[in-house]
Scaffold this active site. Structure first.
Site, PDB file in Angstrom:
ATOM      1  N   ASP A  64       1.334  -1.015   0.019  1.00  0.00           N
ATOM      2  CA  ASP A  64       0.074  -0.424   0.054  1.00  0.00           C
ATOM      3  C   ASP A  64       1.284   0.878   0.168  1.00  0.00           C
ATOM      4  OD1 ASP A  64      -2.531   1.476   0.247  1.00  0.00           O
ATOM      5  OD2 ASP A  64      -2.722   0.699   2.066  1.00  0.00           O
ATOM      6  N   HIS A  88      -6.433   5.171   6.887  1.00  0.00           N
ATOM      7  CA  HIS A  88      -5.615   6.335   5.750  1.00  0.00           C
ATOM      8  C   HIS A  88      -5.698   7.175   8.159  1.00  0.00           C
ATOM      9  CE1 HIS A  88      -3.709   3.844   2.875  1.00  0.00           C
ATOM     10  NE2 HIS A  88      -5.303   3.331   2.665  1.00  0.00           N
ATOM     11  N   CYS A 133      -3.230   6.257  -1.928  1.00  0.00           N
ATOM     12  CA  CYS A 133      -4.518   5.291  -3.595  1.00  0.00           C
ATOM     13  C   CYS A 133      -4.739   5.892  -3.987  1.00  0.00           C
ATOM     14  CB  CYS A 133      -5.753   5.170  -2.171  1.00  0.00           C
ATOM     15  SG  CYS A 133      -6.795   3.963  -4.077  1.00  0.00           S
ATOM     16  N   ASN A 182      -1.398   5.467   5.195  1.00  0.00           N
ATOM     17  CA  ASN A 182      -1.616   5.317   6.831  1.00  0.00           C
ATOM     18  C   ASN A 182      -1.068   5.169   7.487  1.00  0.00           C
ATOM     19  OD1 ASN A 182      -1.945   2.059   4.039  1.00  0.00           O
ATOM     20  ND2 ASN A 182      -3.560   1.628   5.431  1.00  0.00           N
TER      21      ASN A 182
HETATM   22  C1  LIG Z   1      -8.709  -5.634 -11.298  1.00  0.00           C
HETATM   23  C2  LIG Z   1      -8.164  -5.130 -12.756  1.00  0.00           C
HETATM   24  C3  LIG Z   1      -6.777  -5.522 -12.969  1.00  0.00           C
HETATM   25  C4  LIG Z   1      -9.318  -4.865 -13.706  1.00  0.00           C
HETATM   26  O1  LIG Z   1      -8.626  -4.878 -14.801  1.00  0.00           O
HETATM   27  P1  LIG Z   1      -9.715  -4.871 -16.343  1.00  0.00           P
HETATM   28  O2  LIG Z   1      -8.924  -3.726 -17.003  1.00  0.00           O
HETATM   29  O3  LIG Z   1     -11.203  -4.396 -15.952  1.00  0.00           O
HETATM   30  O4  LIG Z   1      -9.845  -5.923 -16.255  1.00  0.00           O
HETATM   31  P2  LIG Z   1      -9.675  -7.002 -18.092  1.00  0.00           P
HETATM   32  O5  LIG Z   1      -9.757  -8.200 -17.353  1.00  0.00           O
HETATM   33  O6  LIG Z   1     -10.392  -5.814 -19.093  1.00  0.00           O
HETATM   34  O7  LIG Z   1      -8.049  -6.978 -18.283  1.00  0.00           O
HETATM   35  C5  LIG Z   1      -7.576  -5.751 -19.058  1.00  0.00           C
HETATM   36  C6  LIG Z   1      -5.845  -5.884 -19.107  1.00  0.00           C
HETATM   37  O8  LIG Z   1      -5.471  -6.315 -17.684  1.00  0.00           O
HETATM   38  C7  LIG Z   1      -4.724  -7.874 -18.271  1.00  0.00           C
HETATM   39  N1  LIG Z   1      -5.217  -7.998 -16.434  1.00  0.00           N
HETATM   40  C8  LIG Z   1      -6.697  -8.439 -15.582  1.00  0.00           C
HETATM   41  N2  LIG Z   1      -6.485  -9.230 -14.897  1.00  0.00           N
HETATM   42  C9  LIG Z   1      -4.808  -8.839 -14.468  1.00  0.00           C
HETATM   43  C10 LIG Z   1      -3.698  -9.236 -13.114  1.00  0.00           C
HETATM   44  N3  LIG Z   1      -4.728  -9.999 -11.725  1.00  0.00           N
HETATM   45  N4  LIG Z   1      -2.148  -9.554 -13.428  1.00  0.00           N
HETATM   46  C11 LIG Z   1      -1.898  -8.779 -14.589  1.00  0.00           C
HETATM   47  N5  LIG Z   1      -3.092  -8.051 -15.408  1.00  0.00           N
HETATM   48  C12 LIG Z   1      -4.490  -8.629 -15.461  1.00  0.00           C
HETATM   49  C13 LIG Z   1      -5.093  -8.650 -19.036  1.00  0.00           C
HETATM   50  O9  LIG Z   1      -5.064  -9.529 -18.914  1.00  0.00           O
HETATM   51  C14 LIG Z   1      -5.836  -6.698 -19.649  1.00  0.00           C
HETATM   52  O10 LIG Z   1      -4.348  -6.724 -20.692  1.00  0.00           O
HETATM   53  P3  LIG Z   1      -4.612  -6.699 -21.631  1.00  0.00           P
HETATM   54  O11 LIG Z   1      -4.910  -7.709 -22.329  1.00  0.00           O
HETATM   55  O12 LIG Z   1      -5.108  -5.181 -22.433  1.00  0.00           O
HETATM   56  O13 LIG Z   1      -3.060  -6.595 -22.129  1.00  0.00           O
HETATM   57  C15 LIG Z   1      -7.785  -3.761 -13.195  1.00  0.00           C
HETATM   58  O14 LIG Z   1      -9.031  -2.846 -12.227  1.00  0.00           O
HETATM   59  C16 LIG Z   1      -6.347  -3.579 -11.565  1.00  0.00           C
HETATM   60  O15 LIG Z   1      -5.602  -3.992 -11.646  1.00  0.00           O
HETATM   61  N6  LIG Z   1      -7.313  -2.426 -10.927  1.00  0.00           N
HETATM   62  C17 LIG Z   1      -5.497  -2.592  -9.547  1.00  0.00           C
HETATM   63  C18 LIG Z   1      -6.815  -2.179  -8.145  1.00  0.00           C
HETATM   64  C19 LIG Z   1      -5.489  -1.713  -7.337  1.00  0.00           C
HETATM   65  O16 LIG Z   1      -4.415  -1.987  -7.536  1.00  0.00           O
HETATM   66  N7  LIG Z   1      -5.641  -0.630  -5.923  1.00  0.00           N
HETATM   67  C20 LIG Z   1      -5.176  -0.463  -5.662  1.00  0.00           C
HETATM   68  C21 LIG Z   1      -4.672  -1.310  -4.656  1.00  0.00           C
HETATM   69  S1  LIG Z   1      -6.527  -1.304  -3.918  1.00  0.00           S
HETATM   70  C22 LIG Z   1      -5.933  -0.587  -2.164  1.00  0.00           C
HETATM   71  O17 LIG Z   1      -5.041  -0.043  -2.370  1.00  0.00           O
HETATM   72  C23 LIG Z   1      -6.962  -0.215  -1.494  1.00  0.00           C
HETATM   73  C24 LIG Z   1      -6.617  -0.795   0.076  1.00  0.00           C
HETATM   74  C25 LIG Z   1      -6.343  -3.417  -0.304  1.00  0.00           C
HETATM   75  O18 LIG Z   1      -5.695  -0.741   0.430  1.00  0.00           O
HETATM   76  C26 LIG Z   1      -7.945  -1.033   1.386  1.00  0.00           C
HETATM   77  C27 LIG Z   1      -8.350   0.777   1.649  1.00  0.00           C
HETATM   78  O19 LIG Z   1      -7.152   1.621   1.998  1.00  0.00           O
HETATM   79  O20 LIG Z   1      -8.756   1.325   0.499  1.00  0.00           O
END
Ligand SMILES: CC(C)(COP(=O)([O-])OP(=O)([O-])OC[C@H]1O[C@@H](n2cnc3c(N)ncnc32)[C@H](O)[C@@H]1OP(=O)([O-])[O-])[C@@H](O)C(=O)NCCC(=O)NCCSC(=O)C[C@@](C)(O)CC(=O)[O-]
Length: 304
Positions: free
Chosen positions: A18, A211, A242, A251
């Site tokens: 994070d 956070h 984020c 955080n």
């Molecule tokens: C969820 C998705 C993947 C959906 O993303 P999408 O674009 O809707 O998914 P898709 O299935 O259409 O795939 C699009 C492309 O991404 C690739 N792909 C798809 N999945 C993966 C994967 N797992 N690993 C690697 N590649 C992936 C997939 O292969 C494709 O590649 P392309 O064909 O265009 O070359 C995207 O929206 C994403 O990665 N989002 C990132 C979210 C993120 O990391 N946010 C920060 C973390 S959460 C957070 O910080 C909050 C937390 C937990 O700390 C708590 C808080 O404080 O609130």
């Protein structure tokens, strides 16, 4: 009357994940592994190492497999990673985590921005992920972002929190994080959200992920402790923010949490001096001082 506080608090350091995910400049795999090494040397028993999300969305986590291979695992330390979907599960499991984290939110708009789907779709995506992780003997935690407020929708109610906590439990998630993504929670509101989580999960499986954007995180930890919650997330040096919540800061700093708990006589098993060293190390890599007030005070004192 004084509330009984837990006698031991578990701290999960989310700094390597994070904390670093939002950094624009690439942090090397070696530096990430070094940070994990310093955290475990300071006594952290739970570390969130990286995430198996799309590298197009979060480039900083693109070296996930390499980081998991580079960490020198210490017996007794548990390493967790984020997994948003089935595509992420396979490489995540191959990297041998002790726990995976699936993540959704109490807010529709944030879920859409963060993982490009609705809350209901996120739950559908998680079902096979949870099943696959459990089949591999790996514990599954779920993070509920925006449990106290949303950057797009504003207030979030305890009813909205429970409306997602309940199906997560029904899906077989083992543990839940009540996450204040934008740091707007205050103690009574935090307790109301925690109470909803405690209705569906055992106390040992409920964590607070606060956070510190509005400076409320320590107070919110204390308010959660009054309910018996004894697991919290923190980020060394107060790293973080984020990518999908503009202006959100990191955080609560791990150093600040440990200092407060030391003052309360509550056991964490974490050596504050070594923790400050870990925070100073990564802050130096990032080229800025730690955000942690405790770290700044300790470093100023050391400098004489
Ligand atoms: C969820 C998705 C993947 C959906 O993303 P999408 O674009 O809707 O998914 P898709 O299935 O259409 O795939 C699009 C492309 O991404 C690739 N792909 C798809 N999945 C993966 C994967 N797992 N690993 C690697 N590649 C992936 C997939 O292969 C494709 O590649 P392309 O064909 O265009 O070359 C995207 O929206 C994403 O990665 N989002 C990132 C979210 C993120 O990391 N946010 C920060 C973390 S959460 C957070 O910080 C909050 C937390 C937990 O700390 C708590 C808080 O404080 O609130």
């Amino acid at each position: 009357m004084k509330a009984m506080l837990p006698s031991h608090i578990k701290i999960l350091d989310v700094g390597p994940r994070d904390g670093l995910q939002n950094e624009k400049e690439n942090v090397s795999t070696a530096h990430k592994a070094q940070l994990v090494a310093m955290l475990q040397d300071a006594g952290l028993k739970e570390i969130e190492v990286t995430s198996f999300v799309s590298p197009k969305w979060v480039p900083q986590m693109g070296d996930n497999t390499a980081v998991m291979a580079a960490i020198a695992r210490k017996p007794g330390v548990r390493y967790s990673v984020l997994v948003p979907n089935l595509k992420g599960l396979e490489p995540a499991l191959a990297s041998k985590p002790d726990e995976i984290l699936v993540f959704t939110a109490a807010s529709e708009s944030f879920t859409q921005k963060n993982i490009n789907c609705s809350i209901a779709e996120s739950l559908e995506r998680f079902a096979p992920v949870i099943e696959g992780a459990h089949a591999a003997g790996v514990k599954v935690r779920a993070a509920l972002s925006c449990a106290l407020g949303c950057p797009y929708e504003g207030d979030i109610t305890a009813d909205q929190v429970e409306a997602v906590v309940k199906p997560l439990r029904a899906l077989g998630v083992d543990a839940i994080d009540i996450a204040d993504t934008i740091g707007v929670g205050t103690p009574r509101k935090v307790q109301a959200a925690m109470e909803r989580a405690l209705k569906h999960f055992p106390t040992a499986e409920v964590s607070g992920h606060f956070h510190d954007t509005y400076g409320q995180a320590l107070t919110n930890i204390y308010a959660s402790m009054e309910l018996g919650v004894h697991s919290f997330h923190a980020s060394v040096a107060g790293l973080g923010g984020c990518p999908y919540a503009k202006g959100a800061t990191g955080n609560v700093a791990t150093e600040d949490v440990v200092f407060m708990l030391n003052g309360l006589g509550i056991e964490t098993g974490i050596a504050l001096d070594k923790l400050v060293d870990a925070g100073a190390f990564i802050s130096n890599v990032l080229g800025r001082p730690p955000v942690s007030r405790v770290a700044r005070a300790v470093l100023a004192k050391r400098a004489g």
